[in-house]
Write a protein that holds these residues in place. Structure first.
Motif, PDB file in Angstrom:
ATOM      1  N   ALA A 163       0.894  -1.277  -0.041  1.00 21.58           N
ATOM      2  CA  ALA A 163      -0.031   0.160  -0.202  1.00 21.58           C
ATOM      3  C   ALA A 163       0.811   1.286   0.043  1.00 21.58           C
ATOM      4  CB  ALA A 163      -0.983   0.121   1.194  1.00 21.58           C
ATOM      5  N   PHE A 164       0.616   2.032  -1.372  1.00 25.60           N
ATOM      6  CA  PHE A 164       1.733   3.096  -1.237  1.00 25.60           C
ATOM      7  C   PHE A 164       0.795   4.506  -1.134  1.00 25.60           C
ATOM      8  CE2 PHE A 164       3.402  -0.406  -3.406  1.00 25.60           C
ATOM      9  CZ  PHE A 164       5.030  -0.153  -3.110  1.00 25.60           C
ATOM     10  N   ASN A 165       1.565   5.428  -0.297  1.00 21.44           N
ATOM     11  CA  ASN A 165       0.934   6.804  -0.104  1.00 21.44           C
ATOM     12  C   ASN A 165       1.106   7.621  -1.042  1.00 21.44           C
ATOM     13  OD1 ASN A 165       1.074   5.752   2.964  1.00 21.44           O
ATOM     14  ND2 ASN A 165      -0.061   7.311   2.778  1.00 21.44           N
ATOM     15  N   ILE A 166       0.199   8.470  -2.095  1.00 22.40           N
ATOM     16  CA  ILE A 166       0.264   9.094  -2.874  1.00 22.40           C
ATOM     17  C   ILE A 166      -0.208  10.680  -2.367  1.00 22.40           C
ATOM     18  CG2 ILE A 166      -0.570   7.313  -4.581  1.00 22.40           C
ATOM     19  CD1 ILE A 166      -3.218   8.322  -4.668  1.00 22.40           C
ATOM     20  N   ILE A 167       0.638  11.452  -3.010  1.00 20.63           N
ATOM     21  CA  ILE A 167       0.350  12.958  -2.705  1.00 20.63           C
ATOM     22  C   ILE A 167       0.241  13.606  -4.104  1.00 20.63           C
ATOM     23  CG2 ILE A 167       1.738  14.903  -2.012  1.00 20.63           C
ATOM     24  CD1 ILE A 167       3.534  13.036  -0.390  1.00 20.63           C
ATOM     25  N   THR A 168       0.756  13.336  -5.396  1.00 23.09           N
ATOM     26  CA  THR A 168       0.600  13.891  -6.546  1.00 23.09           C
ATOM     27  C   THR A 168       0.150  13.204  -7.651  1.00 23.09           C
ATOM     28  OG1 THR A 168       2.799  13.480  -7.268  1.00 23.09           O
ATOM     29  CG2 THR A 168       2.550  15.564  -6.019  1.00 23.09           C
ATOM     30  N   LEU A 169      -0.295  13.684  -8.633  1.00 24.66           N
ATOM     31  CA  LEU A 169      -0.540  12.905  -9.961  1.00 24.66           C
ATOM     32  C   LEU A 169       0.647  12.024 -10.284  1.00 24.66           C
ATOM     33  CD1 LEU A 169      -2.404  11.770 -12.048  1.00 24.66           C
ATOM     34  CD2 LEU A 169      -1.834  13.841 -13.536  1.00 24.66           C
TER      35      LEU A 169
ATOM     36  N   LEU B 294     -10.561  16.415  -0.725  1.00 19.56           N
ATOM     37  CA  LEU B 294     -10.231  15.008  -1.094  1.00 19.56           C
ATOM     38  C   LEU B 294     -10.549  14.509  -2.552  1.00 19.56           C
ATOM     39  CD1 LEU B 294      -9.520  12.124  -0.244  1.00 19.56           C
ATOM     40  CD2 LEU B 294     -11.916  12.046   0.439  1.00 19.56           C
ATOM     41  N   CYS B 295     -11.563  15.135  -3.057  1.00 20.64           N
ATOM     42  CA  CYS B 295     -12.066  14.594  -4.470  1.00 20.64           C
ATOM     43  C   CYS B 295     -11.132  14.572  -5.643  1.00 20.64           C
ATOM     44  CB  CYS B 295     -13.246  14.904  -4.594  1.00 20.64           C
ATOM     45  SG  CYS B 295     -14.715  14.306  -4.017  1.00 20.64           S
ATOM     46  N   PRO B 296     -10.554  15.807  -5.657  1.00 21.34           N
ATOM     47  CA  PRO B 296      -9.454  15.786  -7.077  1.00 21.34           C
ATOM     48  C   PRO B 296      -8.532  14.764  -7.185  1.00 21.34           C
ATOM     49  CG  PRO B 296      -9.832  17.967  -6.015  1.00 21.34           C
ATOM     50  CD  PRO B 296     -10.371  17.183  -5.208  1.00 21.34           C
ATOM     51  N   LEU B 297      -7.946  14.533  -5.990  1.00 23.70           N
ATOM     52  CA  LEU B 297      -6.665  13.318  -5.826  1.00 23.70           C
ATOM     53  C   LEU B 297      -7.604  12.325  -5.782  1.00 23.70           C
ATOM     54  CD1 LEU B 297      -3.648  12.993  -5.924  1.00 23.70           C
ATOM     55  CD2 LEU B 297      -3.835  12.674  -3.331  1.00 23.70           C
ATOM     56  N   ALA B 298      -8.499  11.889  -5.229  1.00 21.80           N
ATOM     57  CA  ALA B 298      -9.174  10.511  -5.376  1.00 21.80           C
ATOM     58  C   ALA B 298      -9.969  10.236  -6.623  1.00 21.80           C
ATOM     59  CB  ALA B 298     -10.251  10.773  -4.198  1.00 21.80           C
ATOM     60  N   ARG B 299     -10.471  11.139  -7.397  1.00 19.21           N
ATOM     61  CA  ARG B 299     -10.970  10.976  -8.671  1.00 19.21           C
ATOM     62  C   ARG B 299      -9.745  10.562  -9.578  1.00 19.21           C
ATOM     63  NH1 ARG B 299     -15.595  15.738  -8.288  1.00 19.21           N
ATOM     64  NH2 ARG B 299     -16.883  14.466  -7.096  1.00 19.21           N
ATOM     65  N   ALA B 300      -8.663  11.331  -9.714  1.00 19.17           N
ATOM     66  CA  ALA B 300      -7.490  10.886 -10.361  1.00 19.17           C
ATOM     67  C   ALA B 300      -7.079   9.574 -10.060  1.00 19.17           C
ATOM     68  CB  ALA B 300      -6.350  11.947 -10.037  1.00 19.17           C
ATOM     69  N   ALA B 301      -7.068   8.937  -8.779  1.00 16.83           N
ATOM     70  CA  ALA B 301      -6.721   7.885  -8.479  1.00 16.83           C
ATOM     71  C   ALA B 301      -7.595   6.777  -8.893  1.00 16.83           C
ATOM     72  CB  ALA B 301      -6.453   7.772  -6.844  1.00 16.83           C
ATOM     73  N   VAL B 302      -9.031   7.016  -8.770  1.00 15.64           N
ATOM     74  CA  VAL B 302      -9.981   6.122  -9.226  1.00 15.64           C
ATOM     75  C   VAL B 302      -9.872   5.911 -10.820  1.00 15.64           C
ATOM     76  CG1 VAL B 302     -12.434   5.747  -9.689  1.00 15.64           C
ATOM     77  CG2 VAL B 302     -11.643   6.397  -7.339  1.00 15.64           C
ATOM     78  N   THR B 303      -9.795   6.992 -11.418  1.00 16.47           N
ATOM     79  CA  THR B 303      -9.478   6.929 -12.954  1.00 16.47           C
ATOM     80  C   THR B 303      -8.034   6.113 -13.441  1.00 16.47           C
ATOM     81  OG1 THR B 303     -10.572   8.871 -13.590  1.00 16.47           O
ATOM     82  CG2 THR B 303      -9.107   8.049 -15.088  1.00 16.47           C
ATOM     83  N   ALA B 304      -6.979   6.251 -12.562  1.00 15.30           N
ATOM     84  CA  ALA B 304      -5.991   5.378 -12.895  1.00 15.30           C
ATOM     85  C   ALA B 304      -6.149   3.967 -12.546  1.00 15.30           C
ATOM     86  CB  ALA B 304      -4.869   6.038 -12.070  1.00 15.30           C
ATOM     87  N   ALA B 305      -6.957   3.748 -11.567  1.00 17.72           N
ATOM     88  CA  ALA B 305      -7.038   2.367 -11.023  1.00 17.72           C
ATOM     89  C   ALA B 305      -7.810   1.875 -12.148  1.00 17.72           C
ATOM     90  CB  ALA B 305      -8.037   2.333  -9.801  1.00 17.72           C
ATOM     91  N   GLU B 306      -8.787   2.317 -12.747  1.00 17.83           N
ATOM     92  CA  GLU B 306      -9.992   1.792 -13.744  1.00 17.83           C
ATOM     93  C   GLU B 306      -9.173   1.595 -14.995  1.00 17.83           C
ATOM     94  OE1 GLU B 306     -14.058   3.768 -12.265  1.00 17.83           O
ATOM     95  OE2 GLU B 306     -12.973   4.869 -13.552  1.00 17.83           O
ATOM     96  N   GLN B 307      -7.980   2.127 -15.230  1.00 18.52           N
ATOM     97  CA  GLN B 307      -7.285   2.041 -16.485  1.00 18.52           C
ATOM     98  C   GLN B 307      -6.062   1.090 -16.320  1.00 18.52           C
ATOM     99  OE1 GLN B 307      -6.508   5.997 -18.127  1.00 18.52           O
ATOM    100  NE2 GLN B 307      -8.631   6.304 -18.432  1.00 18.52           N
ATOM    101  N   ALA B 308      -5.951   0.550 -15.049  1.00 19.13           N
ATOM    102  CA  ALA B 308      -4.727  -0.177 -14.788  1.00 19.13           C
ATOM    103  C   ALA B 308      -4.833  -1.741 -15.305  1.00 19.13           C
ATOM    104  CB  ALA B 308      -4.397  -0.224 -13.199  1.00 19.13           C
TER     105      ALA B 308
END
Length: 287
Positions: free
Chosen positions: A22-28, A61-75
């Motif tokens: 589990a890795f902590n994220i701060i930026t895109l 919260l949402c800007p970073l979270a939504r970026a993470a969700v999108t990246a996850a869906e494309q992973a």
């Protein structure tokens, strides 16, 4: 692929006798690096957003979270989203809508009775929302007039009997334990108490989580996973990789002004560290 859940990843990892990274994220760039490193290693991963990261992003919260969700869906590998070290009740309640399947509710700063009460309430709410919940328990001071000892303070340890009582009375799904690692270590010199981990694992029926894993040597990390750690949190190691790569690039190109050039090398460095750590953890399943 579809966003998966932290609980599902931990259940799968337990069958393989390994741990979920589990890795902590701060930026895109953190998000992209973690997903890229996980794809390189061919392993599932958890993207973690801490309350401190949310504060850094202006409390949103949402800007970073939504970026993470999108990246996850494309992973190309399963990815879950976890909200880490939450102390704010307001932030906790944003988790489901923002795409998180799990939260780490952090009341470890409180005396034991208050920690238990607060965590029980958080667990009840989280479970009603379908969230998997992690909590934390370190050495609880307060005896002989001493203040409570933070779970990540040097010398902090989790008491097995207290941990068993805590898990039973709060109903949490996982417990982060203090066995010798601390947050924000930039040297890999943490000495884990593997005998204590064995006692904790024997007495608890929930997955155990290791925080501060950036400071743990590879062999000790493998031993900890083999000894029962089910989730391994990493943050500082990525930041060190990013900062080191950017510093080196700017040292060689002092006139550089385009952030794409130095952020690209930083992202690549983080991805390499992600893949390396995942391979170390996978070594525990074959040891």
């Amino acid at each position: 692929m579809p966003l998966t859940t932290t609980g599902e990843l931990i259940t799968r990892a337990a069958r393989r006798r390994t741990a979920v990274p589990a890795f902590n994220i701060i930026t895109l760039e953190h998000i992209e690096a973690v997903v890229s490193g996980a794809e390189t290693a061919g392993a599932p991963v958890v993207l973690q957003v801490s309350e401190n990261a949310v504060k850094f992003r202006g409390g949103r919260l949402c800007p970073l979270a939504r970026a993470a969700v999108t990246a996850a869906e494309q992973a190309g590998v399963p990815v879950a989203l976890h909200l880490d070290h939450v102390q704010s009740e307001s932030l906790l309640r944003q988790a489901p809508e923002a795409g998180f399947s799990s939260v780490m509710y952090d009341a470890a700063r409180l005396p034991y009775a208050e920690n238990l009460t607060a965590t029980r309430a958080a667990a009840d709410w989280a479970h009603a929302q379908g969230l998997w919940i992690e909590a934390e328990l370190g050495q609880i001071g307060g005896k002989d007039g001493r203040p409570p000892l933070d779970a990540h303070a040097p010398g902090a340890r989790t008491d097995p009997a207290e941990a068993r009582d805590f898990v039973e009375r709060t109903g949490v799904d996982a417990l982060a334990v203090a066995i010798g690692s601390t947050h924000a270590m930039t040297t890999r010199t943490a000495a884990l108490d593997h005998a204590l981990l064995e006692r904790l694992c024997a007495g608890l029926a929930v997955p155990l989580v290791l925080h501060g894993s950036s400071g743990v040597p590879d062999d000790a990390l493998v031993e900890a996973v083999a000894g029962g750690i089910g989730k391994v949190n990493v943050g500082t190691a990525l930041n060190a990789a990013l900062t080191g790569a950017v510093r080196e690039h700017l040292g060689r190109h002092p006139d550089a002004v385009d952030p794409r050039a130095y952020l690209a090398v930083g992202r690549t460095a983080m991805a390499g560290e992600v893949a390396r750590i995942i391979r170390v953890l996978d070594g525990a399943s074959s040891s």
